[in-house]
Design a protein around this motif. Sequence first.
Motif, PDB file in Angstrom:
ATOM      1  N   PHE A   1       0.808  -0.965   0.002  1.00 53.65           N
ATOM      2  CA  PHE A   1       0.035  -0.031   0.048  1.00 53.65           C
ATOM      3  C   PHE A   1       0.945   1.244   0.099  1.00 53.65           C
ATOM      4  N   GLY A   2       2.214   1.275  -0.206  1.00 52.34           N
ATOM      5  CA  GLY A   2       2.799   2.346  -0.281  1.00 52.34           C
ATOM      6  C   GLY A   2       3.852   2.161   0.739  1.00 52.34           C
ATOM      7  N   ALA A   3       5.283   3.130   0.532  1.00 52.69           N
ATOM      8  CA  ALA A   3       6.375   2.666   1.407  1.00 52.69           C
ATOM      9  C   ALA A   3       6.043   3.669   2.581  1.00 52.69           C
ATOM     10  N   GLY A   4       6.645   3.387   3.806  1.00 52.61           N
ATOM     11  CA  GLY A   4       6.521   4.110   4.941  1.00 52.61           C
ATOM     12  C   GLY A   4       7.204   5.464   5.020  1.00 52.61           C
ATOM     13  N   PRO A   5       6.836   6.429   5.555  1.00 49.28           N
ATOM     14  CA  PRO A   5       7.709   7.925   5.475  1.00 49.28           C
ATOM     15  C   PRO A   5       9.149   7.919   5.475  1.00 49.28           C
ATOM     16  N   ARG A   6       9.611   6.953   6.311  1.00 48.61           N
ATOM     17  CA  ARG A   6      11.159   7.110   6.204  1.00 48.61           C
ATOM     18  C   ARG A   6      11.885   6.282   5.276  1.00 48.61           C
ATOM     19  N   ASP A   7      11.252   5.133   4.774  1.00 50.76           N
ATOM     20  CA  ASP A   7      11.862   4.426   3.739  1.00 50.76           C
ATOM     21  C   ASP A   7      11.505   5.143   2.260  1.00 50.76           C
ATOM     22  N   GLY A   8      10.165   5.799   2.294  1.00 47.65           N
ATOM     23  CA  GLY A   8      10.028   6.411   1.155  1.00 47.65           C
ATOM     24  C   GLY A   8      11.094   7.780   1.074  1.00 47.65           C
ATOM     25  N   LEU A   9      11.484   8.433   2.108  1.00 45.42           N
ATOM     26  CA  LEU A   9      12.586   9.298   1.682  1.00 45.42           C
ATOM     27  C   LEU A   9      13.682   8.753   1.489  1.00 45.42           C
ATOM     28  N   MET A  10      14.105   7.379   1.747  1.00 47.88           N
ATOM     29  CA  MET A  10      15.313   6.953   1.355  1.00 47.88           C
ATOM     30  C   MET A  10      15.199   6.550  -0.043  1.00 47.88           C
ATOM     31  N   THR A  11      14.182   5.853  -0.505  1.00 55.02           N
ATOM     32  CA  THR A  11      13.940   5.680  -1.919  1.00 55.02           C
ATOM     33  C   THR A  11      13.896   6.849  -2.981  1.00 55.02           C
ATOM     34  N   GLY A  12      13.196   7.881  -2.390  1.00 53.66           N
ATOM     35  CA  GLY A  12      13.069   9.088  -3.164  1.00 53.66           C
ATOM     36  C   GLY A  12      14.679   9.741  -3.148  1.00 53.66           C
ATOM     37  N   LEU A  13      15.337   9.872  -2.129  1.00 50.12           N
ATOM     38  CA  LEU A  13      16.634  10.271  -2.135  1.00 50.12           C
ATOM     39  C   LEU A  13      17.431   9.503  -3.051  1.00 50.12           C
ATOM     40  N   VAL A  14      17.399   8.337  -3.152  1.00 47.92           N
ATOM     41  CA  VAL A  14      18.286   7.269  -3.975  1.00 47.92           C
ATOM     42  C   VAL A  14      17.847   7.427  -5.611  1.00 47.92           C
ATOM     43  N   ARG A  15      16.491   7.758  -5.939  1.00 41.30           N
ATOM     44  CA  ARG A  15      16.103   7.914  -7.116  1.00 41.30           C
ATOM     45  C   ARG A  15      16.686   9.362  -7.672  1.00 41.30           C
ATOM     46  N   ARG A  16      16.391  10.156  -6.709  1.00 40.32           N
ATOM     47  CA  ARG A  16      16.992  11.672  -7.239  1.00 40.32           C
ATOM     48  C   ARG A  16      18.407  12.057  -7.295  1.00 40.32           C
ATOM     49  N   SER A  17      19.098  11.281  -6.508  1.00 41.33           N
ATOM     50  CA  SER A  17      20.568  11.396  -6.340  1.00 41.33           C
ATOM     51  C   SER A  17      21.465  10.558  -7.172  1.00 41.33           C
ATOM     52  N   GLY A  18      20.953   9.343  -7.513  1.00 42.29           N
ATOM     53  CA  GLY A  18      21.781   8.364  -8.270  1.00 42.29           C
ATOM     54  C   GLY A  18      22.613   7.602  -7.208  1.00 42.29           C
ATOM     55  N   ARG A  19      22.646   8.008  -5.917  1.00 41.20           N
ATOM     56  CA  ARG A  19      23.490   7.289  -4.960  1.00 41.20           C
ATOM     57  C   ARG A  19      22.921   5.919  -4.618  1.00 41.20           C
ATOM     58  N   SER A  20      23.978   5.100  -4.100  1.00 41.57           N
ATOM     59  CA  SER A  20      23.537   3.550  -3.631  1.00 41.57           C
ATOM     60  C   SER A  20      22.342   3.691  -2.506  1.00 41.57           C
ATOM     61  N   VAL A  21      21.602   2.585  -2.378  1.00 37.96           N
ATOM     62  CA  VAL A  21      20.778   2.698  -1.141  1.00 37.96           C
ATOM     63  C   VAL A  21      21.527   2.410  -0.129  1.00 37.96           C
ATOM     64  N   ARG A  22      22.719   1.569  -0.049  1.00 35.27           N
ATOM     65  CA  ARG A  22      23.320   1.440   1.224  1.00 35.27           C
ATOM     66  C   ARG A  22      23.905   2.887   1.581  1.00 35.27           C
ATOM     67  N   LEU A  23      24.395   3.654   0.992  1.00 36.32           N
ATOM     68  CA  LEU A  23      24.996   5.002   1.207  1.00 36.32           C
ATOM     69  C   LEU A  23      24.189   5.700   1.658  1.00 36.32           C
TER      70      LEU A  23
END
Length: 217
Positions: free
Chosen positions: A126-148
């Motif tokens: 039903f959609g990402a949680g607030p904190r994980d969504g922030l992480m995935t959004g930043l990964v998508r926008r920055s091009g950096r790795s999920v781990r970083l």
Amino acid sequence: MPYRLLKLFIALAAYGLSMAMMLQSRYGLMPWDVLHQGLSLQGGWPMGRVTVAVSFVVLLAWIPIRQKPGFGTVCNAILIGLTFDAVVGPVGQLVENAGPAMRMALLGGGIVLNGAATAAYLGADFGAGPRDGLMTGLVRRSGRSVRLVRTLIEGSVLATGYLLGGTLGVGTVLYMLLIGPLIQLMLPWFQRKRPAPGPAVIPAAGSPAAPPDQATR
């Protein structure tokens, strides 16, 4: 749909309970909860309400990175914190006179329950949680790795929470080491079962092929 909704709400309640179990173990909290507890201690608010407030602050950070919330995102932001406030007192009473072994068992149970709750939440889809969504959004926008990106976010909230008085301990370390493998192990138990694709149909000679918008239906 009703089954998915049930799975969603049970997962969120279980997540809130797992937070309470880790807190009452007194061996340390998950990284974001170190921040929640620190803010709670400084501001005098119940920790669950702080969790809700932080969730909506994080959702505001979704706006510039163009991340879209789902129904589960909003439920996540509200219900986990409310559940925590409802159960943290009773859990504390149950282990009020418990020794170290019992508290360590409570910690282990909290970590395992958190892994199951996270897997069930993801499985409800039903959609990402607030904190994980922030992480995935930043990964998508920055091009950096999920781990970083995840390390930078959780490292920042952990350090801030600790400076504010949040509990950092062996439970925090164990959580960070175990939660990934636990979710990976449990996720197949809760994922939605999608129907297997049928055999490909090859159009007969001279017959029209399916239009592109119908080819995958």
